[in-house]
Design a protein around this motif. Sequence first.
Motif, PDB file in Angstrom:
ATOM      1  N   THR A   1     -34.507  -2.355  35.414  1.00 50.16           N
ATOM      2  CA  THR A   1     -35.046  -2.218  34.060  1.00 50.16           C
ATOM      3  C   THR A   1     -35.982  -1.023  33.986  1.00 50.16           C
ATOM      4  OG1 THR A   1     -34.922  -4.609  33.767  1.00 50.16           O
ATOM      5  CG2 THR A   1     -36.298  -3.378  32.213  1.00 50.16           C
ATOM      6  N   SER A   2     -35.856  -0.213  32.958  1.00 50.92           N
ATOM      7  CA  SER A   2     -36.700   0.958  32.794  1.00 50.92           C
ATOM      8  C   SER A   2     -38.115   0.546  32.451  1.00 50.92           C
ATOM      9  CB  SER A   2     -36.142   1.863  31.690  1.00 50.92           C
ATOM     10  OG  SER A   2     -37.053   2.912  31.432  1.00 50.92           O
TER      11      SER A   2
ATOM     12  N   LEU B   1     -38.587   1.646  25.219  1.00 51.97           N
ATOM     13  CA  LEU B   1     -37.389   2.163  24.586  1.00 51.97           C
ATOM     14  C   LEU B   1     -37.582   2.361  23.084  1.00 51.97           C
ATOM     15  CD1 LEU B   1     -34.660   0.032  26.403  1.00 51.97           C
ATOM     16  CD2 LEU B   1     -35.411   2.375  26.902  1.00 51.97           C
TER      17      LEU B   1
ATOM     18  N   TYR C   1     -38.190   6.389  23.517  1.00 49.39           N
ATOM     19  CA  TYR C   1     -37.633   6.907  24.769  1.00 49.39           C
ATOM     20  C   TYR C   1     -36.249   6.312  24.989  1.00 49.39           C
ATOM     21  CZ  TYR C   1     -42.381   8.479  25.737  1.00 49.39           C
ATOM     22  OH  TYR C   1     -43.601   9.087  25.664  1.00 49.39           O
ATOM     23  N   SER C   2     -35.381   7.156  25.443  1.00 44.46           N
ATOM     24  CA  SER C   2     -34.043   6.680  25.785  1.00 44.46           C
ATOM     25  C   SER C   2     -34.086   5.966  27.131  1.00 44.46           C
ATOM     26  CB  SER C   2     -33.061   7.850  25.842  1.00 44.46           C
ATOM     27  OG  SER C   2     -33.403   8.708  26.928  1.00 44.46           O
ATOM     28  N   ALA C   3     -32.971   5.345  27.495  1.00 44.04           N
ATOM     29  CA  ALA C   3     -32.912   4.661  28.790  1.00 44.04           C
ATOM     30  C   ALA C   3     -33.101   5.621  29.946  1.00 44.04           C
ATOM     31  CB  ALA C   3     -31.575   3.926  28.914  1.00 44.04           C
ATOM     32  N   GLN C   4     -32.805   6.914  29.689  1.00 48.48           N
ATOM     33  CA  GLN C   4     -32.987   7.932  30.724  1.00 48.48           C
ATOM     34  C   GLN C   4     -34.402   8.529  30.704  1.00 48.48           C
ATOM     35  OE1 GLN C   4     -30.399   8.034  28.476  1.00 48.48           O
ATOM     36  NE2 GLN C   4     -29.010   6.940  29.892  1.00 48.48           N
TER      37      GLN C   4
END
Length: 214
Positions: free
Chosen positions: A2-3, A7, A90-93
């Motif tokens: 998990t980031s 997100l 924020y994106s998943a990256q």
Amino acid sequence: MTSLLPLKSATQSRDRDLDPQLLGLTEESAGDILSAISSLTARRILDILYDEPRPTSEIATTLDSSVQNVSYHLERLEDADLVEVVDTWYSAQGREMDVYGPTNSALVLYTGAETVPPSLKRALGRSVGGIGAIGVISALVHFQWTETGPFAPSRRVAPIGAQPPEPTIQESIMNFITGPGGTLLTAGLVVIAVCLLWWYWRRYRPARQQAQSI
């Protein structure tokens, strides 16, 4: 895995304290706004953002359009002061994404003198001008009264050969308050306050509620 980066935040147009924008068609900025929303795509983007602030990629997905096309219209809408960056997601990256939202709660274009919305700033400016005028008039009335009334220098009791005593600051203030100048100033302030309250409840408040409901 998990980031750890956020997100998305719960940014909502209704959660932001925005005022409606009322714009006459003859105003200078009307040309930029009409040019920015001349495209159907731009109008659809604006409609989406009034519903909920979003990043460029989500707008493009919703419209089934390219990110480049949406970015172009967002830039024009931003130049016309119709949208602005209100958040960062924020994106998943972990890539930052600017989130756009409207700059006002509603956009109302109008024409004709009768449709000009009431302005609180203009009303307060006129009230201040009225207070200033009443202040000057009441000061003139007080000056005339002190020259000819019961507190005139020629009517003050003083020893023979001596100059009449000058009133103290406190006496001067009390003389003004209890004299015709103070009465005129008080009556004028009450009239202005009553008129301003009547205008606010009968014209400004209903017009603002109508604009926000659009």
